[in-house]
Design a protein around this motif. Structure first.
Motif: not given
Lengths: 158, 158
Positions: A101-118, A89-99
């Motif tokens: 394993d259809r149960r699976g979910m990936n969390a992926e850092l967004t560019e905004a997330g990298r900026v936030k971390l930095a 919701q803060a825009g730092w991460v997005r959910r990406v479905e897993c190829e």
DNA sequence: GCGTAGTCGTTGCTCCGACAAGTATTATGG
DNA sequence: CCATAATACTTGTCGGAGCAACGACTACGC
């Protein structure tokens, strides 16, 4: 004069053990509270949130399965679900479905997330230095590493 | 070539510092979680609840001001208010108004509270031994004490 | 003394996180 | 193959804890 009258083996801690345990317990509580306050004040983050950003940043492609994230951050799956939802919701991460394993979910850092971390890392690292690392001799720092590893060795298994 | 290019002074932790910090952070989280689970499972207590019983037990007359209890357990006043309310409802503690300060409140350990503590302590102590103390050499235990004291020295003041 | 400032404990509000149950999907065993 | 078991993530529910605000009282300054 049998097994349970060795001086250290009773139901209570002796004085040395007691002071070690209390010093460790109290200092750790203080440190964690102080780090949480620092992150909350300067970056509006939880230590857990920060940890998630770091782990994702370190992962290839900035992407991890929810399960892996839970294991790495030592929290429960439900905890990670909620933390990732907040981060999403803060825009730092997005959910990406897993190829694979259809149960699976990936969390992926967004560019905004990298900026936030930095933006958040320097203040956090400074706090860790001031409160922990700078207080210790190099020898103590390496002892702390070894102590942590030994505990993990015991706790990982059970 | 001035103050901030010493190898360790950057915005990030070097590898040694990083592994020390992670080992400490992770092992501590594991330990606290395990202790909380042990107390919850065997005694239906929180580590905070247990700490309150211990501090009261150690205090003269089994009695402490709410403020003192908050300071000793490193929690907030509101946290103590609620923890004492829980303990009171369980019958382990009673509230006693303070004579010399009419705003003040004492928490006092009841007989049932002492019994509860006596029943809970062995399991908790065993867990602390198994997971922490038995994993360390005497030298490491004393280093841990010193490390904790140094951190407290820094964190007590600010 | 009296007003102001500070302290003590409690409460309202809110967030975080654990556990258990639920759904969807994959793995296993016969 | 098919039934059963195991796994991945999510959600409902709940308890613990922090912060800010409050009422009660005390301490201080003048």
């Amino acid at each position: 004069m049998h097994e349970n009258d060795a001086p250290d083996r009773g139901a209570w801690l002796n004085e040395t053990e007691q002071s070690a345990w209390r010093a460790y317990l109290d200092s750790t509580r203080m440190l964690f509270a102080a780090l949480d306050r620092q992150l909350a004040a300067e970056s509006d983050l939880t230590l857990t949130d920060y940890d998630i950003l770091v782990r994702l940043d370190e992962a290839p492609g900035g992407r991890l399965r929810m399960r892996e994230l839970a294991d790495l951050t030592l929290s429960t799956r439900s905890g990670v679900t909620r933390a990732v939802t907040r981060a999403e919701q803060a825009g730092w991460v997005r959910r990406v479905e897993c190829e694979e394993d259809r149960r699976g979910m990936n969390a992926e850092l967004t560019e905004a997330g990298r900026v936030k971390l930095a933006a958040s890392a320097p203040g956090h690292v400074r706090a860790v230095r001031e409160m922990l690392i700078d207080q210790l001799t190099p020898e103590q720092l390496s002892q702390l590493t070894e102590i942590g590893r030994r505990m993990q060795g015991k706790l990982d298994i059970g």
